[in-house]
Design a protein around this motif. Sequence first.
Motif, PDB file in Angstrom:
ATOM      1  N   GLY A   1      46.711  46.109  52.386  1.00 11.08           N
ATOM      2  CA  GLY A   1      47.766  46.570  51.501  1.00 11.08           C
ATOM      3  C   GLY A   1      48.458  45.402  50.828  1.00 11.08           C
ATOM      4  N   THR A   2      49.694  45.625  50.426  1.00 17.15           N
ATOM      5  CA  THR A   2      50.460  44.600  49.723  1.00 17.15           C
ATOM      6  C   THR A   2      51.799  44.365  50.414  1.00 17.15           C
ATOM      7  OG1 THR A   2      51.537  46.190  48.237  1.00 17.15           O
ATOM      8  CG2 THR A   2      49.414  45.299  47.532  1.00 17.15           C
ATOM      9  N   SER A   3      52.432  43.269  50.058  1.00 21.04           N
ATOM     10  CA  SER A   3      53.766  42.952  50.557  1.00 21.04           C
ATOM     11  C   SER A   3      54.779  43.578  49.595  1.00 21.04           C
ATOM     12  CB  SER A   3      53.960  41.439  50.646  1.00 21.04           C
ATOM     13  OG  SER A   3      53.047  40.874  51.561  1.00 21.04           O
ATOM     14  N   GLY A   4      55.340  44.702  49.984  1.00 20.21           N
ATOM     15  CA  GLY A   4      56.241  45.434  49.109  1.00 20.21           C
ATOM     16  C   GLY A   4      55.499  46.485  48.297  1.00 20.21           C
ATOM     17  N   TRP A   5      56.279  47.418  47.748  1.00 25.63           N
ATOM     18  CA  TRP A   5      55.661  48.493  46.965  1.00 25.63           C
ATOM     19  C   TRP A   5      56.451  48.842  45.710  1.00 25.63           C
ATOM     20  CZ3 TRP A   5      58.003  49.689  51.784  1.00 25.63           C
ATOM     21  CH2 TRP A   5      59.196  50.397  51.703  1.00 25.63           C
TER      22      TRP A   5
ATOM     23  N   ASN B   1      50.457  39.076  48.774  1.00 23.41           N
ATOM     24  CA  ASN B   1      51.845  38.806  48.401  1.00 23.41           C
ATOM     25  C   ASN B   1      51.960  38.167  47.018  1.00 23.41           C
ATOM     26  OD1 ASN B   1      54.612  38.861  48.866  1.00 23.41           O
ATOM     27  ND2 ASN B   1      54.656  36.945  50.001  1.00 23.41           N
ATOM     28  N   ASN B   2      50.879  38.205  46.236  1.00 23.97           N
ATOM     29  CA  ASN B   2      50.878  37.654  44.870  1.00 23.97           C
ATOM     30  C   ASN B   2      51.178  38.802  43.898  1.00 23.97           C
ATOM     31  OD1 ASN B   2      48.382  38.748  45.719  1.00 23.97           O
ATOM     32  ND2 ASN B   2      47.236  37.641  44.154  1.00 23.97           N
ATOM     33  N   ASP B   3      52.439  39.254  43.904  1.00 25.57           N
ATOM     34  CA  ASP B   3      52.776  40.501  43.215  1.00 25.57           C
ATOM     35  C   ASP B   3      52.784  40.396  41.702  1.00 25.57           C
ATOM     36  OD1 ASP B   3      55.844  40.261  42.223  1.00 25.57           O
ATOM     37  OD2 ASP B   3      55.601  39.184  44.106  1.00 25.57           O
ATOM     38  N   GLY B   4      52.942  39.185  41.138  1.00 25.12           N
ATOM     39  CA  GLY B   4      53.018  39.032  39.695  1.00 25.12           C
ATOM     40  C   GLY B   4      51.830  39.647  38.973  1.00 25.12           C
ATOM     41  N   HIS B   5      52.134  40.341  37.856  1.00 22.79           N
ATOM     42  CA  HIS B   5      51.107  40.964  37.009  1.00 22.79           C
ATOM     43  C   HIS B   5      50.270  42.002  37.766  1.00 22.79           C
ATOM     44  CE1 HIS B   5      51.987  37.905  33.957  1.00 22.79           C
ATOM     45  NE2 HIS B   5      51.897  37.003  34.913  1.00 22.79           N
ATOM     46  N   GLY B   6      50.758  42.448  38.906  1.00 14.48           N
ATOM     47  CA  GLY B   6      50.003  43.425  39.680  1.00 14.48           C
ATOM     48  C   GLY B   6      48.785  42.865  40.376  1.00 14.48           C
ATOM     49  N   TYR B   7      48.715  41.526  40.500  1.00 16.04           N
ATOM     50  CA  TYR B   7      47.541  40.907  41.126  1.00 16.04           C
ATOM     51  C   TYR B   7      47.350  41.380  42.560  1.00 16.04           C
ATOM     52  CZ  TYR B   7      47.403  37.552  37.214  1.00 16.04           C
ATOM     53  OH  TYR B   7      47.324  36.967  35.982  1.00 16.04           O
ATOM     54  N   ALA B   8      48.455  41.553  43.291  1.00 17.58           N
ATOM     55  CA  ALA B   8      48.346  41.971  44.691  1.00 17.58           C
ATOM     56  C   ALA B   8      47.623  43.310  44.799  1.00 17.58           C
ATOM     57  CB  ALA B   8      49.735  42.058  45.325  1.00 17.58           C
TER      58      ALA B   8
ATOM     59  N   VAL C   1      51.502  49.054  54.344  1.00 13.73           N
ATOM     60  CA  VAL C   1      52.304  48.198  53.487  1.00 13.73           C
ATOM     61  C   VAL C   1      53.154  47.301  54.372  1.00 13.73           C
ATOM     62  CG1 VAL C   1      54.381  49.649  53.282  1.00 13.73           C
ATOM     63  CG2 VAL C   1      53.692  48.190  51.354  1.00 13.73           C
ATOM     64  N   GLU C   2      53.543  46.162  53.824  1.00 16.26           N
ATOM     65  CA  GLU C   2      54.451  45.248  54.505  1.00 16.26           C
ATOM     66  C   GLU C   2      55.811  45.339  53.829  1.00 16.26           C
ATOM     67  OE1 GLU C   2      53.492  40.873  55.738  1.00 16.26           O
ATOM     68  OE2 GLU C   2      54.575  40.789  53.814  1.00 16.26           O
ATOM     69  N   LEU C   3      56.812  45.751  54.593  1.00 17.37           N
ATOM     70  CA  LEU C   3      58.172  45.855  54.083  1.00 17.37           C
ATOM     71  C   LEU C   3      58.825  44.479  54.099  1.00 17.37           C
ATOM     72  CD1 LEU C   3      60.674  47.586  53.236  1.00 17.37           C
ATOM     73  CD2 LEU C   3      61.172  47.803  55.687  1.00 17.37           C
ATOM     74  N   ASN C   4      59.234  43.986  52.924  1.00 17.53           N
ATOM     75  CA  ASN C   4      59.885  42.686  52.832  1.00 17.53           C
ATOM     76  C   ASN C   4      61.389  42.786  52.626  1.00 17.53           C
ATOM     77  OD1 ASN C   4      57.934  40.611  53.225  1.00 17.53           O
ATOM     78  ND2 ASN C   4      56.975  41.195  51.296  1.00 17.53           N
ATOM     79  N   ALA C   5      61.870  43.926  52.107  1.00 15.57           N
ATOM     80  CA  ALA C   5      63.312  44.079  51.874  1.00 15.57           C
ATOM     81  C   ALA C   5      64.105  43.950  53.165  1.00 15.57           C
ATOM     82  CB  ALA C   5      63.582  45.429  51.214  1.00 15.57           C
ATOM     83  N   SER C   6      63.467  44.241  54.298  1.00 15.20           N
ATOM     84  CA  SER C   6      64.131  44.142  55.600  1.00 15.20           C
ATOM     85  C   SER C   6      64.536  42.720  55.939  1.00 15.20           C
ATOM     86  CB  SER C   6      63.210  44.688  56.690  1.00 15.20           C
ATOM     87  OG  SER C   6      61.933  44.060  56.617  1.00 15.20           O
TER      88      SER C   6
END
Length: 243
Positions: free
Chosen positions: A6-10, A222-229, A40-45
């Motif tokens: 999955g991804t880090s964050g959603w 965790n490379n969220d930019g541009h939807g890469y993750a 998914v990995e929750l990062n807001a926590s």
Amino acid sequence: MGWHIGTSGWSYDHWEHVLHPPGTPPARRLALYARTFGTVELNASFYRWPRDATFAGWRERLPEGFLLSVKAPRGLTHAKKLYASEAWTGRIAGAWHELGARRGVLLVQLPPALGRDDARLEHFLAGLPPWLRVAVEFRHDSWVHPGVFALLRRHGAAYCVMSGAGLPCVLEATAGFVYVRLHGPDHHHLYAGSYPEADLRWWADRIREWDAAGREVFVYFNNDGHGYAVRNALALRSLLGGG
């Protein structure tokens, strides 16, 4: 044992057209995410630890089989640096109880300036409930040591395998599961760039090896930019034939 990718964050505005339609309200994004991924990995926590009722709500709303991994709060890892951790571990255990069958892994990311301190780590891990899976991400090179790996094994804790600029990529498995965080292929900046297919094939081979050894594998991009993750996670999953 299988793997979970999955991804880090959603919830990212710039994931429109990648994972969710334009105009999707933030409250709807997790439900849409869960239609595509099983973890998914929750990062807001890390910034604000959710209430127990929020964890209970995720348990009720997330689909059967979905696993939520959660990043430990910075109050524990960066302010206290694991010192006098009892108050936080009690709160974490309560939240983990509410999460029930949706429990993934508790990610404990230590700050880059915190060097090796076996006694501090030992005290923290010893205070966690044995039913709580934990992975530790070390950002200081001094922690990459056989003695630290042995300490993690004694407590059934996972060494967090990392990929990212300036981070050591050490393929050490210290628990019955492996936890991987992929922070992007850019050699100069964390969380940047898209992994090329050759890199993803290499990681797919490592995942198969861990799986063949009987270890459950959690992988988060965790490379969220541009939807890469999102794109990289889907591509890796395809290389593994689903999962």
